[in-house]
Design a protein around this motif. Structure first.
Motif, short mmCIF file in Angstrom:
data_model
loop_
_atom_site.label_atom_id
_atom_site.label_comp_id
_atom_site.label_asym_id
_atom_site.label_seq_id
_atom_site.Cartn_x
_atom_site.Cartn_y
_atom_site.Cartn_z
N UNK A 75 -6.11 -11.67 -15.52
CA UNK A 75 -4.89 -11.90 -14.31
C UNK A 75 -4.20 -10.44 -14.37
N UNK A 76 -3.58 -10.29 -15.48
CA UNK A 76 -2.86 -9.11 -15.58
C UNK A 76 -3.65 -7.78 -15.19
N UNK A 77 -4.85 -7.68 -15.76
CA UNK A 77 -5.75 -6.75 -15.27
C UNK A 77 -5.65 -6.42 -13.75
N UNK A 78 -6.02 -7.60 -13.06
CA UNK A 78 -6.05 -7.72 -11.68
C UNK A 78 -4.81 -7.13 -10.99
N UNK A 79 -3.66 -7.78 -11.62
CA UNK A 79 -2.32 -7.45 -11.06
C UNK A 79 -2.05 -5.97 -11.22
N UNK A 80 -2.65 -5.29 -12.33
CA UNK A 80 -2.26 -3.81 -12.33
C UNK A 80 -3.12 -2.97 -11.36
N UNK A 81 -4.36 -3.50 -11.35
CA UNK A 81 -5.19 -2.97 -10.30
C UNK A 81 -4.85 -3.19 -8.63
N UNK A 82 -4.23 -4.17 -8.31
CA UNK A 82 -3.52 -4.22 -7.03
C UNK A 82 -2.15 -3.64 -7.15
N UNK A 83 -1.58 -3.31 -8.10
CA UNK A 83 -0.31 -2.59 -7.84
C UNK A 83 -0.74 -1.18 -7.72
N UNK A 84 -1.89 -0.59 -8.22
CA UNK A 84 -2.28 0.56 -8.05
C UNK A 84 -2.69 0.78 -6.61
N UNK A 85 -3.44 -0.01 -6.27
CA UNK A 85 -3.89 -0.05 -4.79
C UNK A 85 -2.74 -0.13 -3.81
N UNK A 86 -1.89 -0.75 -3.98
CA UNK A 86 -0.66 -0.78 -3.24
C UNK A 86 0.07 0.36 -3.16
N UNK A 87 0.17 1.13 -4.27
CA UNK A 87 1.04 2.51 -4.39
C UNK A 87 0.00 3.45 -3.56
N UNK A 88 -1.13 3.44 -3.85
CA UNK A 88 -2.03 4.36 -3.12
C UNK A 88 -1.80 4.15 -1.65
N UNK A 89 -2.03 2.96 -1.19
CA UNK A 89 -1.94 2.70 0.26
C UNK A 89 -0.38 3.07 0.82
N UNK A 90 0.69 2.79 0.09
CA UNK A 90 1.88 3.31 0.40
C UNK A 90 1.95 4.95 0.66
N UNK A 91 1.34 5.64 -0.37
CA UNK A 91 1.23 7.04 -0.25
C UNK A 91 0.43 7.57 0.95
N UNK A 92 -0.69 6.89 1.28
CA UNK A 92 -1.46 7.06 2.60
C UNK A 92 -0.62 6.83 3.61
N UNK A 93 0.17 5.80 3.72
CA UNK A 93 0.89 5.67 4.91
C UNK A 93 1.93 6.63 5.06
N UNK A 94 2.60 7.09 4.01
CA UNK A 94 3.52 8.02 3.95
C UNK A 94 2.96 9.47 4.65
N UNK A 95 1.91 9.77 4.10
CA UNK A 95 1.02 11.02 4.36
C UNK A 95 0.78 11.03 6.02
N UNK A 96 0.24 9.79 6.38
CA UNK A 96 0.09 9.79 7.82
C UNK A 96 1.31 9.94 8.48
N UNK A 97 2.31 9.36 8.31
CA UNK A 97 3.52 9.38 9.24
C UNK A 97 4.11 10.69 9.11
N UNK A 98 3.86 11.53 8.10
CA UNK A 98 4.50 13.06 7.74
C UNK A 98 3.55 13.89 8.78
N UNK A 99 2.50 13.51 8.75
CA UNK A 99 1.27 14.10 9.74
C UNK A 99 1.57 14.07 11.24
N UNK A 100 1.88 12.88 11.38
CA UNK A 100 2.14 12.30 12.71
C UNK A 100 3.52 13.05 13.16
N UNK A 101 4.40 13.09 12.35
CA UNK A 101 5.88 13.69 12.54
C UNK A 101 5.60 15.13 12.99
N UNK A 102 4.70 16.05 11.95
CA UNK A 102 4.50 17.30 11.97
C UNK A 102 3.84 17.70 13.37
#
Length: 72
Positions: free
Chosen positions: A24-51
Motif C-alpha cells: 500500500x505504501x508503494x502504491x501511495x508513493x506511485x500515486x503521489x509521483x503521478x499527482x506531482x507529474x500531473x500538476x506539473x503538466x497542468x502548470x506547463x499547459x497554463x503557462x503555455x496558454x498564457x504565453x
C-alpha cells in the motif's frame, strides 16, 4: 466438499499485514509521483496558454507585468 479457511498464526498474520502495508505504501508513493507529474503538466499547459494569449494581444512580458501590478 469445501474446506474451511486455514487459520493463520499470529506471526503469519503479522507477516501478511506487514506485506500489505508495504504494498500500500508503494502504491501511495506511485500515486503521489503521478499527482506531482500531473500538476506539473497542468502548470506547463497554463503557462503555455498564457504565453499564447500574451502573443495574440501583442504584449511584452514587461507590459503584462506592469498591468498586473497596477491591478493590485
Amino acid at each position: 466438499m469445501a474446506r474451511g479457511k486455514k487459520k493463520l498464526t499470529l506471526d503469519e498474520q503479522l507477516t501478511k499485514v506487514t506485506a500489505e502495508i508495504e504494498a500500500t505504501e508503494a502504491t501511495l508513493t506511485e500515486l503521489k509521483a503521478t499527482k506531482k507529474e500531473l500538476e506539473l503538466q497542468i502548470h506547463q499547459q497554463r503557462l503555455s496558454e498564457l504565453d499564447e494569449l500574451i502573443q495574440e494581444k501583442g504584449l511584452s512580458f514587461d507590459e503584462l507585468k506592469t498591468m498586473l501590478n497596477k491591478a493590485e
